[in-house]
Design an enzyme around this catalytic site. Structure first.
Site, mmCIF file in Angstrom:
data_model
loop_
_atom_site.group_PDB
_atom_site.id
_atom_site.type_symbol
_atom_site.label_atom_id
_atom_site.label_comp_id
_atom_site.label_asym_id
_atom_site.label_seq_id
_atom_site.Cartn_x
_atom_site.Cartn_y
_atom_site.Cartn_z
ATOM 1 N N ASP A 74 8.701 3.133 -5.838
ATOM 2 C CA ASP A 74 7.520 3.099 -6.689
ATOM 3 C C ASP A 74 6.969 4.510 -6.871
ATOM 4 O OD1 ASP A 74 6.730 2.958 -3.904
ATOM 5 O OD2 ASP A 74 4.676 2.549 -4.574
ATOM 6 N N GLU A 140 4.679 1.978 -1.554
ATOM 7 C CA GLU A 140 4.180 3.110 -0.787
ATOM 8 C C GLU A 140 3.017 3.803 -1.494
ATOM 9 O OE1 GLU A 140 3.857 7.106 1.043
ATOM 10 O OE2 GLU A 140 4.171 6.584 -1.064
#
Length: 389
Positions: A74, A140
């Site tokens: 991500d 994250e």
């Protein structure tokens, strides 16, 4: 290399996996790893307060030692795409530089350790004397609730036990080979709310203004010296990050005032001990009839320091052999998903140069992608007992 770090990084960058969207990045990794014999699981986790998040766990080999590469696909939003020299999800290469959101944080790191792992397995076969895994999250850059922390628990429930881990975050400030992160300070965030009585600014005796009380509390926190640091960590610091009243009127005394703070703390403190210190400091202030409320955010993390000499030495030697630099062992910077992994096995962080992470025109030198892949490959050879001169 059995697979090009540049090709893998380009494929990943072209997947718009802005938190919490998977964007095709995990699917691309799944196809790449399965094609080379990895056993791949895609796992989605849910939470009532956060979006669902897809994660990936892939493994090859058997038995101990069990080494794991960890990271996240991500990325943060690109902002205004027109501000970029090349499209943020185009994966363009110009003058030996790869541009794109996630180029260094951290699709480039994932591409380098994927290339290294595939090259290693191609040379050694699946029976290389241990287990090699990937622990990849899509959470994250977001709340970090449905990502690594839950994927670790899932892997443990599946019978996996890890012996060591490298997180591929961009750890180097200036040049590849500068720094290995061997620990991190902890992080604690809190909200301080002072409640009084709303009223007319011309009749203060009929109200109870919470703002002076909040100012007194923030002054107490700002004056608080937590520690001087030590040989392992820099000093702990408390930062007041916002003060809010939400009152647009000049003739109204507000009922509430709120401030938020964040503390980055070293191993002088435990999480509970630090919470107690903050609570005692605030409660010692004389607020009169005003009401104090203190809430600590649930995403707090403990500080940690990794002391696994074999892990650190093998990686340090690999970095020096490929770059000519003996990396500094550091605990500086913010937090990462290593804060979760340290509860399961020794963990260090090493990746690309982080100067452009989260910026417009995030980019990485193609040569650094290749060199990082070579470092990871040399590490794997050493870790699994195939040390080459």
């Amino acid at each position: 290399m059995a697979a090009s770090a540049l090709d893998i990084a380009t494929t990943l960058i072209r997947c718009p996996s802005v938190t919490p969207e998977e964007g095709g990045a995990l699917a691309a990794l799944e196809a790449l790893l399965e094609n080379k014999g990895f056993r791949v699981n895609r796992v989605t986790f849910q939470d009532d307060e956060t979006p669902d998040v897809e994660n990936l766990f892939a493994t090859i080999g058997s038995g101990a030692p069990h080494f794991v590469f960890a990271g996240h696909t991500d990325v943060v939003p690109a902002g205004n795409a027109s501000d970029w020299s090349h499209g943020p999800f185009e994966g363009a290469v110009a003058d030996g530089v790869l541009f794109g959101r996630g180029a260094v944080d951290m699709k480039g790191g994932i591409a380098s350790f994927a290339a290294a792992a595939l090259d290693f397995v191609s040379e050694r076969g699946a029976d290389f004397g241990g287990t090699l895994s990937f622990l990849i999250t899509g959470d994250e850059e977001g709340p970090a609730v449905n990502g690594t922390v839950k994927l670790l628990k899932w892997a443990e429930a599946q019978g996996h036990s890890f012996d060591a881990c490298i997180v591929g975050e961009p750890t180097n400030p200036s040049a590849l080979g500068d720094t290995i992160k061997v620990g991190r300070r902890g992080s604690l965030s809190g909200i301080v709310t002072v409640t009084g009585v709303q009223g007319h600014a011309a009749y203060p005796h009929l109200a109870d203004n919470p703002i002076p009380g909040l100012v007194k509390l923030m002054a107490a926190l700002n004056a608080l010296k937590l520690d001087d640091g030590n040989e392992r960590f820099e000093p702990s610091n408390l930062e007041i990050v916002t003060v809010d009243v939400g009152n647009p009127a000049f003739n109204v005394i507000p009922a509430r005032a709120e401030a938020r703070f964040n503390i980055r703390y070293n191993d002088t403190w435990t999480l509970d001990g630090l919470k107690q210190k903050i609570t005692e400091t605030l409660e010692a202030a004389d607020l009169g009839s005003l009401k104090l409320d203190l809430t600590f955010k649930r995403d707090a993390s403990e500080s940690f320091l990794t002391n696994d000499e074999a892990l650190i030495a093998t990686l340090t030697d690999a970095v020096e052999a490929e770059t000519g630099r003996r990396p500094e062992l550091s605990t500086g910077g913010g937090t990462s998903d290593a804060r979760f992994i340290k509860n399961y096995c020794p963990v260090v962080e090493f990746g690309l140069v982080g100067q452009t992470m989260h910026k417009v025109d995030e980019c990485v030198a193609v040569a650094d992608l290749d060199r990082l892949a070579a470092i990871y490959k040399r590490f794997l050879d050493g870790y699994f007992g195939h040390i080459e001169a």
